[in-house]
Design an enzyme around this catalytic site. Structure first.
Site, short mmCIF file in Angstrom:
data_model
loop_
_atom_site.label_atom_id
_atom_site.label_comp_id
_atom_site.label_asym_id
_atom_site.label_seq_id
_atom_site.Cartn_x
_atom_site.Cartn_y
_atom_site.Cartn_z
CE1 TYR A 123 2.83 -10.37 -4.13
CE2 TYR A 123 0.61 -9.50 -3.95
CZ TYR A 123 1.53 -10.30 -4.59
OH TYR A 123 1.16 -11.05 -5.68
CG PHE A 409 2.39 -2.24 -13.17
CD1 PHE A 409 3.00 -3.29 -12.52
CD2 PHE A 409 2.32 -1.01 -12.53
CE1 PHE A 409 3.56 -3.13 -11.25
CE2 PHE A 409 2.86 -0.84 -11.26
CZ PHE A 409 3.49 -1.90 -10.62
#
Length: 409
Positions: A123, A409
C-alpha cells in the site's frame, strides 16, 4: 469477456465475499463472523471488479471516526476487504480499485483513509504510511512478578458472561477513545467484534471469558481472554490469551493485569496488538522474559492534506511549509503552510519557500505522532530545506501517548 468496476449490489454480496475468502486462503469463516460482516458492509461504499460474470476484485470502506492528537474524532474511511483473484494478478485490478476508492473518499469529504495490511509492502505506492505499531508479548508469569500501583486494591473484579456486560464494557471503551490517537469510535454494530467467539478460532482454548473491574459500584474496566490448559512433566503449564483489556485509569489496569498474572494453572500470558507504551511493562520484574515483539498495525493515508493537518493539534507550536509529493492523488501535491499549536491549526496552500520536502506517505506515518519526522529523515524520506524546521516539526507532530489501533477491520 468485458471487465467492469462498479459499486457492489446487495444481491452480489455472497459471490463478492466468497472471492475475498478465497483470496485469503479459502478457509470458510464461521456463520457468526460472516453474518456480522454482511451486516456491517456498506454496499454503496464497496466495489467489485468483474470479468464477465466472475468477481475478480473486492474493496470496501467502512465509516469510521479516528481519534487524532488533541482528542478530535475525525471522519475516516476504513479500507477493508481488499482482494484480487490470483487469476487476475498484474492486470491493474488493484490499482483501478484504489484509484476509484480514493476518488470516492475525497468526494465523501473524509480527509483520512486507514487500513490494516496483510502484506505491508502493497500500500505504500498508493500513499499509505505505517501510522501505528502494536506490541505482542508472551510473558512467563511463573518467573515474572508484577508490582501494582497504589489504588489497585480499591478495584474489585468479578466474572461475567461477555454478552451480559457488553454495554458496560462499551461505555468504558467510549471513555478511553478520546485519550489515545489511533482509536476508533465504534459505530453501531461494531460492538459485536469484542464478543465474537467462533469455535474455529479457539484452537484448543476455552470459550471467551470476561472479568469486569468495578469501583464504587461502577464498571471501570474489563478484560476478555481465553485459557488453553496445559500440563508438562513439571506440572501445570496453561496459557492465557488476552483478547482485549481496557480501563479508565492506572489502578484499574493494575488490577486487571494482576488478575491475569495470578490465574491458577497457568504459566504464560500471551498478548497481541497492545499499545507500545502500555504501563504493565514498567510493573514487571523482568522485561526480558516478556518476549516483546513489535509489528505494524494501522496504515494511514491523508486523502486531503489540508483538512487532515487542520483536524489535529500540535504539542508544540509549528509554522512550517511542506513540499508534498503525491502522484496518486495529485490534488495534494505542492506546498502547504501549516501553523498550529495545542489549541488548533490552519493549513493552507502557499507559494512560500518550502521548509521540508516529503511524500504523503511520510505524512501518514507521522500524522498520529507515533513516528517522528526526524526518524523518517534519517532514512532519507524527509528532506530539511530550512535549518531547524525538522526538529520544530518533529516535536510538534509528537504525541504524549503512543497511537494505537484497538482492533482490526
Amino acid at each position: 469477456m468485458t471487465t467492469d468496476l462498479r459499486v457492489l449490489r446487495q444481491t452480489e454480496w455472497n459471490v463478492w465475499y466468497d472471492n475475498l475468502i478465497r483470496a485469503f486462503g479459502g478457509v470458510p469463516e464461521s456463520s457468526e463472523e460472516r453474518e456480522m460482516f454482511d451486516a456491517l458492509t456498506d454496499y454503496d461504499r464497496s466495489l467489485g471488479f468483474w470479468d464477465g460474470d466472475q468477481c475478480v476484485g473486492t474493496a470496501g470502506a467502512f465509516v469510521f471516526r479516528l481519534t487524532v492528537p488533541g482528542g478530535a474524532s475525525v471522519p475516516t474511511a476504513g479500507v477493508t476487504m481488499v482482494s484480487v483473484a490470483a487469476t487476475h494478478r498484474r492486470r491493474g485490478v488493484l490499482t483501478a480499485m484504489m484509484r476509484r476508492q480514493l476518488d470516492d473518499i475525497r468526494s465523501w469529504g473524509e480527509p483520512l483513509a486507514a487500513l490494516t495490511a496483510s502484506e505491508p509492502e502493497i500500500y505504500g505506492r498508493f500513499g499509505y504510511g505505517i501510522g501505528t505499531l502494536q506490541l505482542n508479548a508472551e510473558i512467563d508469569t511463573a518467573r515474572v512478578k508484577l508490582s501494582v500501583p497504589p489504588g489497585t486494591d480499591d478495584v474489585c473484579l468479578r466474572y461475567a458472561a461477555p454478552a451480559d456486560v457488553l454495554d458496560a464494557c462499551e461505555a468504558v471503551y467510549a471513555r478511553v477513545v478520546p485519550t489515545r490517537p489511533g482509536m476508533l469510535a465504534r459505530q453501531p454494530g461494531w460492538e459485536r467484534i469484542g464478543t465474537l467467539d467462533p469455535e474455529t478460532e479457539r484452537h484448543g482454548a476455552s470459550p471467551l471469558q470476561c472479568v469486569v473491574a468495578e469501583r464504587d459500584g461502577e464498571v471501570v474496566g474489563y478484560a476478555r481472554y481465553r485459557v488453553t490448559p496445559g500440563w508438562s512433566p513439571s506440572g501445570h503449564d496453561g496459557t492465557i490469551s488476552l483478547e482485549d483489556l481496557e480501563g479508565v485509569d492506572v489502578p484499574v489496569h493494575g488490577a486487571l493485569w494482576r488478575f491475569l498474572f495470578g490465574l491458577d494453572l497457568t504459566t504464560k500470558v500471551r498478548t497481541r496488538g497492545r499499545p507500545l507504551d502500555e504501563g504493565w511493562q514498567h510493573m514487571v520484574s523482568d522485561i526480558r522474559r516478556c518476549n516483546l515483539r513489535v509489528k505494524d498495525s494501522l496504515h494511514l493515508r491523508l486523502v486531503d492534506v489540508g483538512a487532515a493537518l487542520e483536524a489535529r493539534t500540535y504539542q508544540a507550536p509549528v509554522d512550517v511549509v511542506f513540499e508534498v509529493e503525491d502522484a496518486f492523488c495529485p490534488w495534494n501535491e505542492g506546498r502547504w503552510r501549516l501553523t498550529g499549536d495545542a489549541k488548533g491549526a490552519v493549513c493552507v496552500r502557499t507559494e512560500e519557500a518550502a521548509d521540508l520536502a516529503l511524500s504523503v506517505r511520510e505524512l501518514g506515518s507521522a500524522y498520529l505522532g507515533g513516528t517522528s519526522l526526524t526518524s523518517l529523515a534519517g532514512a532519507g524520506l524527509v528532506r530539511e530545506l530550512r535549518q531547524g524546521a525538522l526538529v520544530e516539526a518533529s516535536v510538534g507532530f509528537g504525541s504524549a501517548v503512543a497511537p494505537w489501533l484497538p482492533h482490526g477491520f
